[in-house]
Design an enzyme around this catalytic site. Structure first.
Site, mmCIF file in Angstrom:
data_model
loop_
_atom_site.group_PDB
_atom_site.id
_atom_site.type_symbol
_atom_site.label_atom_id
_atom_site.label_comp_id
_atom_site.label_asym_id
_atom_site.label_seq_id
_atom_site.Cartn_x
_atom_site.Cartn_y
_atom_site.Cartn_z
ATOM 1 N N HIS A 22 -4.276 -2.316 9.622
ATOM 2 C CA HIS A 22 -4.858 -2.399 8.278
ATOM 3 C C HIS A 22 -4.772 -3.850 7.810
ATOM 4 O O HIS A 22 -3.767 -4.527 8.029
ATOM 5 C CB HIS A 22 -4.094 -1.481 7.326
ATOM 6 C CG HIS A 22 -4.698 -1.400 5.965
ATOM 7 N ND1 HIS A 22 -4.531 -2.391 5.015
ATOM 8 C CD2 HIS A 22 -5.473 -0.449 5.386
ATOM 9 C CE1 HIS A 22 -5.176 -2.061 3.918
ATOM 10 N NE2 HIS A 22 -5.752 -0.883 4.109
ATOM 11 N N ASP A 24 -4.116 -5.437 5.074
ATOM 12 C CA ASP A 24 -2.926 -5.824 4.308
ATOM 13 C C ASP A 24 -1.681 -5.865 5.190
ATOM 14 O O ASP A 24 -0.787 -6.696 4.993
ATOM 15 C CB ASP A 24 -2.692 -4.861 3.146
ATOM 16 C CG ASP A 24 -3.798 -4.935 2.104
ATOM 17 O OD1 ASP A 24 -4.404 -6.016 1.953
ATOM 18 O OD2 ASP A 24 -4.062 -3.911 1.447
ATOM 19 N N LYS A 25 -1.622 -4.968 6.163
ATOM 20 C CA LYS A 25 -0.466 -4.955 7.059
ATOM 21 C C LYS A 25 -0.534 -6.087 8.086
ATOM 22 O O LYS A 25 0.499 -6.584 8.537
ATOM 23 C CB LYS A 25 -0.367 -3.601 7.773
ATOM 24 C CG LYS A 25 0.299 -2.560 6.909
ATOM 25 C CD LYS A 25 1.768 -2.892 6.738
ATOM 26 C CE LYS A 25 2.241 -2.583 5.350
ATOM 27 N NZ LYS A 25 3.530 -3.198 5.037
ATOM 28 N N GLU A 50 3.142 -16.158 1.732
ATOM 29 C CA GLU A 50 2.048 -15.225 1.456
ATOM 30 C C GLU A 50 0.914 -15.488 2.446
ATOM 31 O O GLU A 50 0.669 -16.638 2.841
ATOM 32 C CB GLU A 50 1.529 -15.409 0.028
ATOM 33 C CG GLU A 50 2.583 -15.291 -1.051
ATOM 34 C CD GLU A 50 3.057 -13.874 -1.264
ATOM 35 O OE1 GLU A 50 2.352 -12.933 -0.834
ATOM 36 O OE2 GLU A 50 4.131 -13.694 -1.860
ATOM 37 N N GLU A 63 6.253 -21.202 -0.104
ATOM 38 C CA GLU A 63 7.293 -22.221 -0.072
ATOM 39 C C GLU A 63 8.255 -21.980 1.087
ATOM 40 O O GLU A 63 8.384 -20.862 1.590
ATOM 41 C CB GLU A 63 8.087 -22.183 -1.385
ATOM 42 C CG GLU A 63 8.817 -20.855 -1.589
ATOM 43 C CD GLU A 63 9.624 -20.798 -2.867
ATOM 44 O OE1 GLU A 63 9.270 -21.520 -3.811
ATOM 45 O OE2 GLU A 63 10.596 -20.029 -2.923
ATOM 46 N N LYS A 176 -5.692 4.833 8.438
ATOM 47 C CA LYS A 176 -4.941 5.272 7.265
ATOM 48 C C LYS A 176 -4.678 6.770 7.403
ATOM 49 O O LYS A 176 -5.477 7.506 7.998
ATOM 50 C CB LYS A 176 -5.713 5.020 5.967
ATOM 51 C CG LYS A 176 -6.070 3.566 5.709
ATOM 52 C CD LYS A 176 -6.835 3.389 4.411
ATOM 53 C CE LYS A 176 -5.915 3.476 3.211
ATOM 54 N NZ LYS A 176 -6.626 3.086 1.953
ATOM 55 N N PHE A 243 -16.824 4.760 11.273
ATOM 56 C CA PHE A 243 -15.851 3.715 10.921
ATOM 57 C C PHE A 243 -15.662 2.828 12.159
ATOM 58 O O PHE A 243 -14.596 2.739 12.733
ATOM 59 C CB PHE A 243 -14.542 4.394 10.499
ATOM 60 C CG PHE A 243 -13.440 3.457 10.067
ATOM 61 C CD1 PHE A 243 -13.664 2.122 9.746
ATOM 62 C CD2 PHE A 243 -12.139 3.930 9.965
ATOM 63 C CE1 PHE A 243 -12.637 1.284 9.356
ATOM 64 C CE2 PHE A 243 -11.099 3.102 9.573
ATOM 65 C CZ PHE A 243 -11.343 1.782 9.267
ATOM 66 N N ASP A 251 -12.907 -6.716 5.781
ATOM 67 C CA ASP A 251 -12.157 -6.524 4.542
ATOM 68 C C ASP A 251 -11.010 -7.527 4.487
ATOM 69 O O ASP A 251 -10.344 -7.780 5.494
ATOM 70 C CB ASP A 251 -11.596 -5.097 4.489
ATOM 71 C CG ASP A 251 -11.029 -4.733 3.133
ATOM 72 O OD1 ASP A 251 -11.247 -5.491 2.168
ATOM 73 O OD2 ASP A 251 -10.366 -3.689 3.038
ATOM 74 N N ALA A 252 -10.756 -8.088 3.329
ATOM 75 C CA ALA A 252 -9.655 -9.032 3.176
ATOM 76 C C ALA A 252 -8.320 -8.293 3.135
ATOM 77 O O ALA A 252 -8.231 -7.168 2.662
ATOM 78 C CB ALA A 252 -9.836 -9.851 1.904
ATOM 79 N N ARG A 257 0.361 -5.890 -0.720
ATOM 80 C CA ARG A 257 -0.496 -4.931 -1.429
ATOM 81 C C ARG A 257 -0.199 -3.474 -1.047
ATOM 82 O O ARG A 257 -0.880 -2.572 -1.523
ATOM 83 C CB ARG A 257 -1.975 -5.232 -1.155
ATOM 84 C CG ARG A 257 -2.499 -6.363 -1.972
ATOM 85 C CD ARG A 257 -3.995 -6.267 -2.195
ATOM 86 N NE ARG A 257 -4.759 -6.263 -0.970
ATOM 87 C CZ ARG A 257 -6.073 -6.516 -0.915
ATOM 88 N NH1 ARG A 257 -6.732 -6.789 -2.026
ATOM 89 N NH2 ARG A 257 -6.713 -6.496 0.236
ATOM 90 N N LYS A 258 0.789 -3.244 -0.197
ATOM 91 C CA LYS A 258 1.114 -1.874 0.204
ATOM 92 C C LYS A 258 2.576 -1.568 -0.104
ATOM 93 O O LYS A 258 3.317 -1.056 0.729
ATOM 94 C CB LYS A 258 0.804 -1.685 1.694
ATOM 95 C CG LYS A 258 -0.696 -1.675 1.991
ATOM 96 C CD LYS A 258 -1.341 -0.440 1.382
ATOM 97 C CE LYS A 258 -2.854 -0.420 1.565
ATOM 98 N NZ LYS A 258 -3.549 -1.322 0.635
ATOM 99 N N LYS A 278 9.623 -12.867 2.507
ATOM 100 C CA LYS A 278 10.675 -13.354 1.610
ATOM 101 C C LYS A 278 12.036 -13.297 2.289
ATOM 102 O O LYS A 278 12.402 -12.273 2.878
ATOM 103 C CB LYS A 278 10.719 -12.515 0.339
ATOM 104 C CG LYS A 278 9.444 -12.567 -0.488
ATOM 105 C CD LYS A 278 9.534 -11.649 -1.697
ATOM 106 C CE LYS A 278 8.255 -11.688 -2.513
ATOM 107 N NZ LYS A 278 8.312 -10.748 -3.661
ATOM 108 N N LYS A 282 15.635 -13.678 -2.142
ATOM 109 C CA LYS A 282 14.671 -13.019 -3.024
ATOM 110 C C LYS A 282 15.106 -11.568 -3.189
ATOM 111 O O LYS A 282 14.973 -10.753 -2.275
ATOM 112 C CB LYS A 282 13.258 -13.081 -2.453
ATOM 113 C CG LYS A 282 12.536 -14.396 -2.696
ATOM 114 C CD LYS A 282 13.112 -15.538 -1.911
ATOM 115 C CE LYS A 282 12.284 -16.811 -2.056
ATOM 116 N NZ LYS A 282 12.910 -17.946 -1.357
ATOM 117 N N ASP A 284 13.871 -9.156 -4.743
ATOM 118 C CA ASP A 284 12.835 -8.142 -4.559
ATOM 119 C C ASP A 284 13.059 -7.410 -3.243
ATOM 120 O O ASP A 284 12.862 -6.197 -3.149
ATOM 121 C CB ASP A 284 11.440 -8.788 -4.525
ATOM 122 C CG ASP A 284 10.900 -9.100 -5.903
ATOM 123 O OD1 ASP A 284 11.351 -8.462 -6.866
ATOM 124 O OD2 ASP A 284 10.027 -9.974 -6.009
#
Length: 413
Positions: A22, A24-25, A50, A63, A176, A243, A251-252, A257-258, A278, A282, A284
């Site tokens: 995917h 995003d992955k 990122e 960074e 998916k 598909f 697709d970007a 995003r997941k 990260k 961090k 998060d």
């Protein structure tokens, strides 16, 4: 407070997962591969990477900082990115590991952030940002994860394993899954709906024949009841039709995003911060791992059927601002007593979390597919250290008032 165990009677809950192909992955895996590269070079490196992928283009930004002040080599980064994309399996016309362009926008970490995180007068490591983080565990599955996300991941893991065989090459890497389970009270008992969309190179009509035995096998092994009606009514395969074009070619993809796929599939709250790219300063990431570790050990110790923990931080500060514990379902101990014990035996300062869970090791790329939780701890590499259940005996001893042989955790003075 939203939690799966809050309902009685019969009810449904749905979670989704995405494959390593995917978009995003793909971005998440590249970001974590960059982090691993930096930690291999300097275990105390600071990284927030990122990634954006699209149409034979990979852009990385953010960074980083090494203790010796040196810089990353562009050629090493390019080799790394191509190897990640090649391992995933992309050799598409508009996204090919050999043909893609890399734009490197990584820059040295801000001196102001460095001052608050690593250069405090008390020598503590401060939180890399403010925020709230949640950890959750439930006894619904052996992995102590909510059942819908557990099985959504499992369907795609099995599908990915098939795709990497010669017989599976008629499929593609982008996929998916979406799993709807029916509960009877606190117990998942049946599959109500399954949706799988998978990139394919064979005629679309042949996709179901290829993946149906794989997906059905996941639920049959779990002793979950399948619907008695015809499969086409409850198992939707590529419901939009053909598909053939997938992944970053069409697709970007962006890092982070997941976040629900990465955590508990929506069965527990999420603080909003993403993980991939990260380092452990961090919170998060590191505090989300720490709270999962504590929640999992509470449930593994059979002190509750489910456990939710929240912590919060202020940027540059070492001590968390708050600690919240909520025991759910069948509770076998006093919440206030347990909360006190958890804070005594496990330090939630960022530097201590990293030391206790060995988060300085370059084990992150593998976390960026099929969820960060519910995975198997690797004693050799120390990967997925937050999935250990080595606090259970200590917790049982503490809440029973017995003599505890608490494990020696590495905490700052």
């Amino acid at each position: 407070m939203a939690a799966l165990l809050a309902r009685r009677g019969s009810w449904q809950f749905t979670s989704e997962s995405v494959s390593e192909g995917h978009p995003d992955k793909v971005a998440d895996q590249i970001s974590d591969a960059v982090l691993d590269l930096c930690l291999t070079r300097d275990p105390k490196a600071r990284v927030a990477c990122e990634t954006m992928v699209s149409q034979n283009l990979v852009t990385i930004g953010g960074e980083y900082r090494f203790q010796d002040g040196s810089s990353l080599d562009d050629s090493a980064l390019e080799t790394l990115v191509r190897s990640v994309v090649r391992e995933i399996g992309y050799e598409e016309e508009n996204f090919h590991w050999q043909e893609l362009e890399l734009r490197n926008q990584l820059a040295p970490q801000s001196s102001e952030i460095a001052g608050g995180v690593d250069h405090r007068q008390d020598k503590e490591i401060g939180a890399g940002d403010q925020g709230i983080m949640f950890g959750y565990a439930t006894n619904e599955t052996k992995s102590l994860m909510p059942a819908p996300i557990h099985y959504a991941h499992e369907v795609l893991r099995k599908l990915s394993a098939f795709w990497h065989t010669p017989d599976g090459q008629t499929l593609g890497p982008d996929a998916k899954s979406q799993v709807t389970l029916r509960y009877d009270g606190a117990n998942p008992v049946a599959v109500d709906r399954l949706v799988v969309s998978v990139q394919h190179r064979c005629p679309v009509g042949e996709v179901r024949e290829l993946i149906s035995p794989i997906a059905r096998g996941v639920f049959e092994d779990a002793n979950l009841e399948l619907p008695s009606e015809p499969e086409e009514k409850w198992f939707l395969v590529n419901p939009s039709g053909s598909f053939t074009q997938g992944g970053p070619a069409v697709d970007a993809g962006l890092t982070g995003r997941k976040i629900i796929v990465d955590t508990y599939g929506g069965a527990a709250p999420h603080g909003g911060g993403a993980f991939s790219g990260k380092d452990a300063s961090k919170v998060d990431r590191s505090a989300a791992y720490a709270t999962r570790y504590l929640a999992k050990n509470v449930v593994a110790a059979e002190l509750a059927s489910a456990c939710l923990i929240q912590v919060s931080y202020a940027i540059g500060q070492a001590e968390p601002c708050s600690f919240y514990l909520n025991l759910l379902g069948d509770v076998q101990c006093d919440e206030e007593q347990l909360q006190s014990h958890l804070q005594e035996i496990f330090s939630l300062k960022p530097g201590d979390i990293a030391a206790q869970l060995q988060l300085h090791l370059p084990n992150y790329q593998q976390t960026a597919k099929y969820g960060h939780f519910g995975r198997t701890y690797d004693d050799k590499s120390k990967a997925f250290s937050w999935e250990q259940k080595n606090l259970t005996a200590t917790l049982k001893g503490l809440v029973s008032g017995g003599v505890s042989s608490a494990i020696p955790l590495r905490r700052s003075a």
